[in-house]
Design a protein around this motif. Sequence first.
Motif, PDB file in Angstrom:
ATOM      1  N   ASP A  48       0.813  -1.214   0.000  1.00  0.00           N
ATOM      2  CA  ASP A  48       0.000   0.000   0.000  1.00  0.00           C
ATOM      3  C   ASP A  48       0.849   1.267   0.000  1.00  0.00           C
ATOM      4  O   ASP A  48       0.580   2.223   0.714  1.00  0.00           O
ATOM      5  CB  ASP A  48      -0.959  -0.002   1.208  1.00  0.00           C
ATOM      6  CG  ASP A  48      -1.969   1.142   1.143  1.00  0.00           C
ATOM      7  OD1 ASP A  48      -2.424   1.476   0.039  1.00  0.00           O
ATOM      8  OD2 ASP A  48      -2.284   1.706   2.215  1.00  0.00           O
ATOM      9  N   ASN A  49       1.877   1.280  -0.822  1.00  0.00           N
ATOM     10  CA  ASN A  49       2.699   2.479  -0.959  1.00  0.00           C
ATOM     11  C   ASN A  49       2.308   3.239  -2.221  1.00  0.00           C
ATOM     12  O   ASN A  49       1.902   2.642  -3.221  1.00  0.00           O
ATOM     13  CB  ASN A  49       4.181   2.095  -1.018  1.00  0.00           C
ATOM     14  CG  ASN A  49       4.644   1.457   0.276  1.00  0.00           C
ATOM     15  OD1 ASN A  49       4.762   2.108   1.299  1.00  0.00           O
ATOM     16  ND2 ASN A  49       4.889   0.138   0.232  1.00  0.00           N
ATOM     17  N   TRP A  50       2.443   4.559  -2.173  1.00  0.00           N
ATOM     18  CA  TRP A  50       2.130   5.430  -3.299  1.00  0.00           C
ATOM     19  C   TRP A  50       3.451   6.050  -3.745  1.00  0.00           C
ATOM     20  O   TRP A  50       3.988   6.923  -3.070  1.00  0.00           O
ATOM     21  CB  TRP A  50       1.134   6.495  -2.864  1.00  0.00           C
ATOM     22  CG  TRP A  50       0.534   7.273  -3.989  1.00  0.00           C
ATOM     23  CD1 TRP A  50       0.989   8.457  -4.494  1.00  0.00           C
ATOM     24  CD2 TRP A  50      -0.630   6.949  -4.738  1.00  0.00           C
ATOM     25  NE1 TRP A  50       0.182   8.878  -5.527  1.00  0.00           N
ATOM     26  CE2 TRP A  50      -0.825   7.971  -5.697  1.00  0.00           C
ATOM     27  CE3 TRP A  50      -1.540   5.886  -4.696  1.00  0.00           C
ATOM     28  CZ2 TRP A  50      -1.884   7.967  -6.604  1.00  0.00           C
ATOM     29  CZ3 TRP A  50      -2.593   5.889  -5.602  1.00  0.00           C
ATOM     30  CH2 TRP A  50      -2.758   6.920  -6.534  1.00  0.00           C
ATOM     31  N   ILE A  51       3.967   5.565  -4.856  1.00  0.00           N
ATOM     32  CA  ILE A  51       5.294   5.953  -5.332  1.00  0.00           C
ATOM     33  C   ILE A  51       5.115   6.732  -6.623  1.00  0.00           C
ATOM     34  O   ILE A  51       4.722   6.179  -7.653  1.00  0.00           O
ATOM     35  CB  ILE A  51       6.174   4.707  -5.540  1.00  0.00           C
ATOM     36  CG1 ILE A  51       6.269   3.913  -4.223  1.00  0.00           C
ATOM     37  CG2 ILE A  51       7.568   5.107  -6.019  1.00  0.00           C
ATOM     38  CD1 ILE A  51       6.941   2.558  -4.376  1.00  0.00           C
ATOM     39  N   MET A  52       5.394   8.027  -6.587  1.00  0.00           N
ATOM     40  CA  MET A  52       5.060   8.916  -7.699  1.00  0.00           C
ATOM     41  C   MET A  52       6.172   8.946  -8.759  1.00  0.00           C
ATOM     42  O   MET A  52       7.203   8.292  -8.638  1.00  0.00           O
ATOM     43  CB  MET A  52       4.762  10.308  -7.165  1.00  0.00           C
ATOM     44  CG  MET A  52       3.587  10.343  -6.209  1.00  0.00           C
ATOM     45  SD  MET A  52       3.139  12.027  -5.743  1.00  0.00           S
ATOM     46  CE  MET A  52       2.068  11.703  -4.344  1.00  0.00           C
TER      47      MET A  52
ATOM     48  N   ILE B 136       5.720   8.547  -1.386  1.00  0.00           N
ATOM     49  CA  ILE B 136       7.018   9.024  -1.856  1.00  0.00           C
ATOM     50  C   ILE B 136       6.755   9.844  -3.108  1.00  0.00           C
ATOM     51  O   ILE B 136       6.398   9.301  -4.156  1.00  0.00           O
ATOM     52  CB  ILE B 136       7.977   7.849  -2.134  1.00  0.00           C
ATOM     53  CG1 ILE B 136       8.113   6.975  -0.867  1.00  0.00           C
ATOM     54  CG2 ILE B 136       9.336   8.368  -2.562  1.00  0.00           C
ATOM     55  CD1 ILE B 136       8.973   5.745  -1.058  1.00  0.00           C
ATOM     56  N   ALA B 137       6.883  11.157  -3.000  1.00  0.00           N
ATOM     57  CA  ALA B 137       6.413  12.066  -4.041  1.00  0.00           C
ATOM     58  C   ALA B 137       7.396  12.153  -5.212  1.00  0.00           C
ATOM     59  O   ALA B 137       8.496  11.588  -5.184  1.00  0.00           O
ATOM     60  CB  ALA B 137       6.145  13.446  -3.454  1.00  0.00           C
TER      61      ALA B 137
ATOM     62  N   TYR C 103       3.976   4.649   7.044  1.00  0.00           N
ATOM     63  CA  TYR C 103       3.247   5.922   6.998  1.00  0.00           C
ATOM     64  C   TYR C 103       4.143   7.153   6.840  1.00  0.00           C
ATOM     65  O   TYR C 103       3.681   8.283   7.025  1.00  0.00           O
ATOM     66  CB  TYR C 103       2.360   6.093   8.238  1.00  0.00           C
ATOM     67  CG  TYR C 103       1.211   5.119   8.301  1.00  0.00           C
ATOM     68  CD1 TYR C 103       0.076   5.295   7.521  1.00  0.00           C
ATOM     69  CD2 TYR C 103       1.270   4.002   9.131  1.00  0.00           C
ATOM     70  CE1 TYR C 103      -0.981   4.394   7.584  1.00  0.00           C
ATOM     71  CE2 TYR C 103       0.220   3.098   9.190  1.00  0.00           C
ATOM     72  CZ  TYR C 103      -0.900   3.292   8.420  1.00  0.00           C
ATOM     73  OH  TYR C 103      -1.941   2.401   8.475  1.00  0.00           O
ATOM     74  N   ALA C 104       5.386   6.968   6.500  1.00  0.00           N
ATOM     75  CA  ALA C 104       6.235   8.135   6.228  1.00  0.00           C
ATOM     76  C   ALA C 104       5.795   8.803   4.931  1.00  0.00           C
ATOM     77  O   ALA C 104       5.371   8.133   3.978  1.00  0.00           O
ATOM     78  CB  ALA C 104       7.695   7.715   6.124  1.00  0.00           C
ATOM     79  N   ILE C 105       5.906  10.124   4.890  1.00  0.00           N
ATOM     80  CA  ILE C 105       5.600  10.907   3.688  1.00  0.00           C
ATOM     81  C   ILE C 105       6.840  11.720   3.339  1.00  0.00           C
ATOM     82  O   ILE C 105       7.368  12.457   4.176  1.00  0.00           O
ATOM     83  CB  ILE C 105       4.393  11.841   3.925  1.00  0.00           C
ATOM     84  CG1 ILE C 105       3.140  11.020   4.245  1.00  0.00           C
ATOM     85  CG2 ILE C 105       4.159  12.734   2.702  1.00  0.00           C
ATOM     86  CD1 ILE C 105       1.934  11.862   4.625  1.00  0.00           C
ATOM     87  N   ILE C 106       7.302  11.573   2.087  1.00  0.00           N
ATOM     88  CA  ILE C 106       8.512  12.265   1.653  1.00  0.00           C
ATOM     89  C   ILE C 106       8.157  13.158   0.471  1.00  0.00           C
ATOM     90  O   ILE C 106       7.692  12.685  -0.565  1.00  0.00           O
ATOM     91  CB  ILE C 106       9.614  11.262   1.258  1.00  0.00           C
ATOM     92  CG1 ILE C 106       9.891  10.311   2.430  1.00  0.00           C
ATOM     93  CG2 ILE C 106      10.886  12.006   0.875  1.00  0.00           C
ATOM     94  CD1 ILE C 106      10.920   9.258   2.120  1.00  0.00           C
ATOM     95  N   GLY C 107       8.363  14.469   0.641  1.00  0.00           N
ATOM     96  CA  GLY C 107       7.995  15.447  -0.368  1.00  0.00           C
ATOM     97  C   GLY C 107       8.869  15.391  -1.610  1.00  0.00           C
ATOM     98  O   GLY C 107       9.994  14.892  -1.589  1.00  0.00           O
TER      99      GLY C 107
ATOM    100  N   THR D 213       6.604  10.069   9.872  1.00  0.00           N
ATOM    101  CA  THR D 213       7.297  11.324   9.609  1.00  0.00           C
ATOM    102  C   THR D 213       6.698  12.013   8.387  1.00  0.00           C
ATOM    103  O   THR D 213       6.047  11.390   7.554  1.00  0.00           O
ATOM    104  CB  THR D 213       8.792  11.092   9.353  1.00  0.00           C
ATOM    105  OG1 THR D 213       8.932  10.110   8.324  1.00  0.00           O
ATOM    106  CG2 THR D 213       9.499  10.606  10.592  1.00  0.00           C
ATOM    107  N   MET D 214       6.971  13.306   8.281  1.00  0.00           N
ATOM    108  CA  MET D 214       6.563  14.067   7.098  1.00  0.00           C
ATOM    109  C   MET D 214       7.715  14.992   6.712  1.00  0.00           C
ATOM    110  O   MET D 214       8.105  15.871   7.481  1.00  0.00           O
ATOM    111  CB  MET D 214       5.303  14.878   7.351  1.00  0.00           C
ATOM    112  CG  MET D 214       4.773  15.542   6.099  1.00  0.00           C
ATOM    113  SD  MET D 214       3.117  16.224   6.325  1.00  0.00           S
ATOM    114  CE  MET D 214       2.772  16.781   4.661  1.00  0.00           C
ATOM    115  N   VAL D 215       8.259  14.755   5.521  1.00  0.00           N
ATOM    116  CA  VAL D 215       9.412  15.503   5.026  1.00  0.00           C
ATOM    117  C   VAL D 215       8.944  16.442   3.920  1.00  0.00           C
ATOM    118  O   VAL D 215       8.346  15.998   2.937  1.00  0.00           O
ATOM    119  CB  VAL D 215      10.489  14.543   4.473  1.00  0.00           C
ATOM    120  CG1 VAL D 215      11.643  15.323   3.878  1.00  0.00           C
ATOM    121  CG2 VAL D 215      10.964  13.598   5.569  1.00  0.00           C
TER     122      VAL D 215
END
Length: 264
Positions: free
Chosen positions: A111-115, A132-133, A147-151, A166-168
């Motif tokens: 369930d990862n969203w890899i852009m 992962i944006a 649940y980490a979010i990387i900008g 975390t949220m980067v």
Amino acid sequence: MPGSIHATAIVAPGAKLAAGVTVGPYSIIGENVSIGDDTVVGPHCVIDGHTTIGRGNTFYRFCSIGGMPQDKKYGGEPTRLEIGDGNMVREYVTINTGTAQDVGVTRVRDDNWIMAYVHIAHDCQVASHTVIANNVQLAGHIHIDDYAIIGGSTAVHQFVRIGAHTMVGGTSSIRQDIPPYVIGAGDPFRPVGINSEGLGRRGFDADVVAALKEAYKLIYRRKLTVEQACQEIITLQAQQPAARDALQVYVDFLAASTRGISRP
């Protein structure tokens, strides 16, 4: 649902595709690839290497999955890539297999969203439910927790660990570990507080969030060493039993850190 393989796709004889797999035009599936049910491989993708992929994934057009590691020490060892279930992998994403110098396998769980244009290098371990944006670049041996979010356009140094929740912010440069629950951005990355909004959305009780804020202050405001902060957080656990498990995530992460943590 039954899948389909486009007439222009090339699937090696040894590849193992479940009945529900769809493979789009001009895609190539290698000899040592296994793909689970209901996974969609879009047009112009290449999936090769010793790669195992679970159920319900989507690989959008022009992905390169399971390529050999970009490591000059790599000598052709049969290292692997494992991808779990329900991941969205967008355009031009590259994910490489592992190396013999680490555990020999790169992992992306569920369930990862890899852009678009993300690179996940050899031996990375990506947990579940991450975002992962666009254009995030992960060097080798990086661990990213749930649940980490990387900008977007963030670069992460090899061997760095990024904690859960975390949220980067975008265009960050990460050279040291980021503890769980932290939010921040910058070059170099600068922590600014706790990801309270994200924790609330995921059902964390307000009292637990408050305890995590106290732990953050122990790490970042009291000028303690990591070891001293761990001891203070253990004391906080006794005072805040409802937050014991959430605080233990902090303690375990800090105790395992080898690169040191990002500080203001």
